[in-house]
Write an enzyme that holds these catalytic residues in place. Sequence first.
Site, PDB file in Angstrom:
ATOM      1  N   GLU A 109      -6.330  -8.207  -0.270  1.00 11.69           N
ATOM      2  CA  GLU A 109      -6.698  -8.215   1.142  1.00 11.69           C
ATOM      3  C   GLU A 109      -8.175  -7.914   1.296  1.00 11.69           C
ATOM      4  OE1 GLU A 109      -4.587  -5.490   3.619  1.00 11.69           O
ATOM      5  OE2 GLU A 109      -2.659  -5.901   2.691  1.00 11.69           O
ATOM      6  N   GLU A 112       0.824  -1.218   0.000  1.00  8.66           N
ATOM      7  CA  GLU A 112       0.000   0.000   0.000  1.00  8.66           C
ATOM      8  C   GLU A 112       0.854   1.263   0.000  1.00  8.66           C
ATOM      9  OE1 GLU A 112      -2.919  -0.220   3.136  1.00  8.66           O
ATOM     10  OE2 GLU A 112      -4.238  -1.446   1.904  1.00  8.66           O
TER      11      GLU A 112
HETATM   12  C1  GLA Z   1      -4.027  -2.705   4.968  1.00 11.38           C
HETATM   13  C2  GLA Z   1      -2.618  -3.247   5.076  1.00 11.38           C
HETATM   14  C3  GLA Z   1      -2.513  -4.452   5.945  1.00 11.38           C
HETATM   15  C4  GLA Z   1      -3.337  -4.311   7.185  1.00 11.38           C
HETATM   16  C5  GLA Z   1      -4.756  -4.015   6.790  1.00 11.38           C
HETATM   17  C6  GLA Z   1      -5.700  -3.907   7.948  1.00 11.38           C
HETATM   18  O1  GLA Z   1      -4.753  -3.236   3.943  1.00 11.38           O
HETATM   19  O2  GLA Z   1      -2.066  -3.522   3.810  1.00 11.38           O
HETATM   20  O3  GLA Z   1      -1.148  -4.645   6.275  1.00 11.38           O
HETATM   21  O4  GLA Z   1      -2.843  -3.264   7.948  1.00 11.38           O
HETATM   22  O5  GLA Z   1      -4.792  -2.809   6.106  1.00 11.38           O
HETATM   23  O6  GLA Z   1      -7.019  -3.716   7.515  1.00 11.38           O
END
Ligand code: GLA
Length: 670
Positions: free
Chosen positions: A305, A153
Amino acid sequence: MPDLNDATRGRVLYGGDYNPEQWPESVWHDDIRLMRRAGVTTVTVGVFSWARLEPRPGARDFDWLDRVLDLLHEGGIEVCLATPTASPPPWMGSRHPETLPRDESGTVVWYGSRNQFCASSPVYRDHALRITEDLADRYGGHPGLRMWHVGNEYGTHCWCDETARHFRRWLRTRYGGLDALNEAWGTAFWSQRYDSWEEIIPPRRAQYLINPGQALDFRRFTSDALLECFTAERDALAARTPHIPVTTNFHPLFIGQDGWAWAAEEDVVSVDLYPDPKDPHAAAYGALVQDLTRSQAGGPWVLMEQAAGPVNWRGVNHPKPHGLMRLWSLQAVARGADAVCFFQWRQSRQGGEKFHSGMVPHAGEHSRTFARVGELGAELRELAPVVGTDVPARAAILHDWHSWWATVQDGRPSSLVSCERLLRAWHQALWERNLTTDFAHPHADLTDYALVAVPQLYLLTDEALDNLAAYVRGGGTLVCGFFTGVADEDDRVRPGGVDRRLRGLLGIRTVHEWWPLDEGEALTAEGAWLGAFHGTLWSEDLEPSTAEPVARIKGGELDGRPAVIRNAYGTGTAWYVSTLPEPTALRALLGRAAEEAGLAPALPGLPEGVEAVWRGPYLFLLNHGRTPAVVPLPSAPSGRTDLLTGRAHHTSVRLDRFAVMVLAPPESLA
Ligand code: GLA
């Protein structure tokens, strides 16, 4: 170039972020056992394991990762191996404080969390590249490796001196000379003229409004600077493993990256998606993110995710009612995902995310959550035929991150108007009518779309304006929202307030004045077939030239002025909407424009709350409603078979709350 097919190889990938470094080795064996039980195909390893892999500068501790990858491989679980560069170890910030970001006020953003790096720091970049190269050298030939995952991210910002130097280099490339920069930024205003490059800084905290050109370019620069970090790692990986696809995960609808530019640099596009189970519009929001991701990918994509249950970063974090995790997972597949993954495999016992759900929750393998994770894994196996197929869409929403960036600055007609709010409202209106929608960049070839919607593009380049005009002239249908075409690429207001070409296209003589509405304020408008409706956020003193009014404002200062107009242009049609119509009216309006453009919903006669999407020959039906729904099926002589249950259906199907069917024509099962 490798692509997602090299990782999926005909299966829907299923798994999540796996952080074995947080657990004793005895747990790893249990993990593999449970992954097999849950139908996990692939896990993402190492996202935040830099301090473990490189405990001190230059040291390498890879033995544990050797064992993890071998164990996974022996267990038949494949690996998406991450570079750990989203979270530099404390030694980096401690020994090289210049790698730490500084905020707009110059305050250091410390280690002790994650993402504390300055994208312009040569020291950070150098260390990141070296650990990436070493990982690729060591694991490039590992038989379990299927994909690379770079960083996580991307989205940090920094305003430090190193960033300032980098920003100047970037500006020199963009403008060549200072005169061009002064011109583009309009520095004649408030005595802001720059006399030397050294005077230029990132837009730091200042007394009053920041120069908008400087702020816009800094957003462009920051996206590019982060992208350089990504491409440097990608190139190191690709040089060693040209057959393994590379991805990085986007935040959903995240303002910090030019998603089009980033996606073009990835072999595989992936996104993280966490709709709020309590949000009544969560399914529409999910569909938006999925459509945008598919469009940026130009085909199938990875849901990198999602949460098996609650997240931990909202004020109140709600679990998912039974069926919702499955429904949203299959919605992603319906809209083009070939991988369904979670953050994270096993819920952490320590650290900032110990109350964020996992596939294996604190309650363990006998929990309801883990049972549902296993059920989903089994179902995804049945969806193998869907992998690699397209989601055909004949409607598109235009979206440009640069235009969004230009609208987030202060000193504007209304701070209530937000690009995200408009995108969500317009996309939801199309989604509720089951008109499958792509997103497209305003410079993209639009000829294959019957309908193009522009919720708002405040900034439109000359190229985009010509593109829109050519699209409508050639027979397209354009529906355009307010405050569009106001600024050029440098955020300079177009002569007349709205670009002349756009006014010609929309049949507008003049927009005399913008009349933004207060929070809670609504106008009333009325049109022959639209009836009476409310509009919020915005109104305009609009004078048409060739356009016919479709609805007019009733009452107030702007009584009688058009709120919606429609103009014949070339062989096409252009609509303009000068307010944000309430949802039913926006739905009716976009529905009418779509109908006139010859566009049909994915399925006619759908009950409210039921989403229908075609993926190749497969019809996905998803009931987001809380009550059962009956859906009439398109005729097929031998019926259709639900891939998930193997049962045949003929004239109609009943979908319980949160139920999903994936209907296949008999010939596809031969
Ligand atoms: C993001 C991050 C993860 C985690 C999630 C929690 O998507 O990439 O590492 O912190 O949020 O929702």
